[in-house]
Design a protein around this motif. Structure first.
Motif, short mmCIF file in Angstrom:
data_model
loop_
_atom_site.label_atom_id
_atom_site.label_comp_id
_atom_site.label_asym_id
_atom_site.label_seq_id
_atom_site.Cartn_x
_atom_site.Cartn_y
_atom_site.Cartn_z
N VAL A 203 0.86 -1.19 0.00
CA VAL A 203 0.00 0.00 0.00
C VAL A 203 0.90 1.23 0.00
CG1 VAL A 203 -1.86 1.23 1.16
CG2 VAL A 203 -1.76 -1.26 1.29
N VAL A 204 0.72 2.09 -1.00
CA VAL A 204 1.56 3.27 -1.17
C VAL A 204 0.83 4.48 -0.60
CG1 VAL A 204 2.78 4.73 -2.83
CG2 VAL A 204 2.57 2.26 -3.25
N THR A 205 1.45 5.11 0.41
CA THR A 205 0.85 6.28 1.06
C THR A 205 1.84 7.43 1.17
OG1 THR A 205 1.46 5.67 3.34
CG2 THR A 205 -0.55 4.70 2.46
N ILE A 206 3.00 7.31 0.56
CA ILE A 206 4.08 8.28 0.73
C ILE A 206 3.78 9.58 -0.01
CG2 ILE A 206 5.49 7.65 -1.30
CD1 ILE A 206 7.91 7.57 0.65
N PRO A 207 4.16 10.75 0.52
CA PRO A 207 3.91 12.02 -0.18
C PRO A 207 4.68 12.10 -1.50
CG PRO A 207 4.52 12.40 2.12
CD PRO A 207 4.79 10.96 1.84
N LEU A 208 4.15 12.86 -2.44
CA LEU A 208 4.85 13.11 -3.69
C LEU A 208 5.79 14.30 -3.50
CD1 LEU A 208 5.30 12.64 -6.71
CD2 LEU A 208 3.40 14.22 -7.15
#
Length: 326
Positions: A203-208
């Motif tokens: 699950v990808v939740t990292i900021p851009l």
């Protein structure tokens, strides 16, 4: 003359959202709600305001904002702000995390739906067909899997990442995280390659940011298990668009859920011909719905809280470093 700071909205909000914020914020600010949200008009209006509720903030807007002290975003992400221009000023940036659990719920829902192939079986049954296993590789798109006891990888362990971990706590998953911070509550922090190569669910939740743009590309997809499930609820461009397309097209055992997209996708005429995501059976799609419940906007609670605190104390509860991008 009022001593309240001027607060300019630079993004047109729904009437229901205005109904939520105007009664609260008008107690602390002189609210400026434009009838014209063109860049030219916003540059004129921003010259003598102290606070902006964004929306997009461009370099020319920052240059024109002679008295601007703070920009409050409408959510967690700040990729719509010209950070290079802002970083050369003393302007501070506030964001909101009050929708973290709502976004996490959507991500977990996508993960479960992909694991059990719900969308695929629903679509098949609507055409009058009933899946019957044949015992060969053609069964793969229809065979479900479980999540209990599997390995979970969370890319980015901020508010949303922690909420995902909390929601999945009852499934006895072995969790790995990839995160820049040291506070992981006992969850094992590993490098990205280790997470991608070991996780069954990602699950990808990292900021851009500049550092995370295309964080997952061809090489990273090559590290993944060929039956992995990937869900992106952060920003589309954290994952390289073409690499994602090629992976899903060439490896039908890998599946993905996307609630976040790429500039121009999907346009008024649908997806571009070279990236027909809508033709992929191993992709579950939703159109930026993770942060919204019904007609409500949960992120606004954090926005109001941050702006109240700024007006009363000159402090931000949630603040972003314009130089770091998070």
């Amino acid at each position: 003359m009022s001593s309240k700071d001027k607060l300019l909205l630079v993004h047109k909000l729904r009437e229901s959202d205005l109904d939520s914020i105007v009664p609260e914020l008008s107690k602390f600010y002189q609210l400026i709600i434009p009838s014209d949200y063109s860049r030219e008009n916003l540059i004129k209006l921003i010259t003598d305001v102290q606070v902006v509720l964004a929306g997009v903030v461009t370099g020319p807007m920052v240059e024109a904002a002679r008295e601007l002290k703070m920009i409050q975003t409408l959510g967690a992400g700040i990729n719509h702000l010209d950070l290079e221009a802002i970083s050369n000023t003393s302007i501070r940036i506030g964001n909101s995390h009050s929708n973290a659990m709502v976004v996490a719920e959507h991500g977990v829902a996508m993960m479960l739906a992909l694991a059990r192939k719900l969308a695929a079986h629903d679509a098949k049954m609507r055409t009058g067909q009933w899946f019957k296993p044949s015992g060969d590789e053609t069964d793969l798109p229809w065979l479900s899997t479980g999540i209990h006891g599997k390995k979970l990888g969370i890319v980015g362990f901020g508010h949303i990442g922690k909420a995902v971990h909390k929601l999945l706590g009852g499934f006895d998953m072995d969790t790995l995280v990839f995160d820049r911070t040291k506070d992981h509550g006992g969850v094992k922090n590993v490098d990205l390659a280790q997470l991608l190569s070991q996780a069954d669910y990602i699950v990808v939740t990292i900021p851009l940011t500049a550092a995370t743009r295309n964080l997952i590309s061809d090489a990273e997809f090559g590290m993944m298990n060929k039956t992995a499930i990937l869900v992106n609820i952060s920003r589309g461009e954290v994952i390289d668009k073409t690499a994602l397309w090629n992976c899903l097209k060439n490896y039908p055992g890998i599946s993905a859920g996307l609630d976040v997209w790429y500039p121009g996708d999907p346009g008024m005429d649908g997806f571009s011909e070279d990236h027909r995501f809508d033709k992929l059976d191993n992709l579950l799609m939703s159109p930026y719905r993770a942060a919204t419940l019904g007609g409500a906007s949960p992120h606004l609670a954090g926005v109001i809280e941050n702006l109240k605190n700024w007006a009363l104390k000159g402090e931000l509860i949630h603040e972003v470093d314009s130089k770091e991008g998070y």
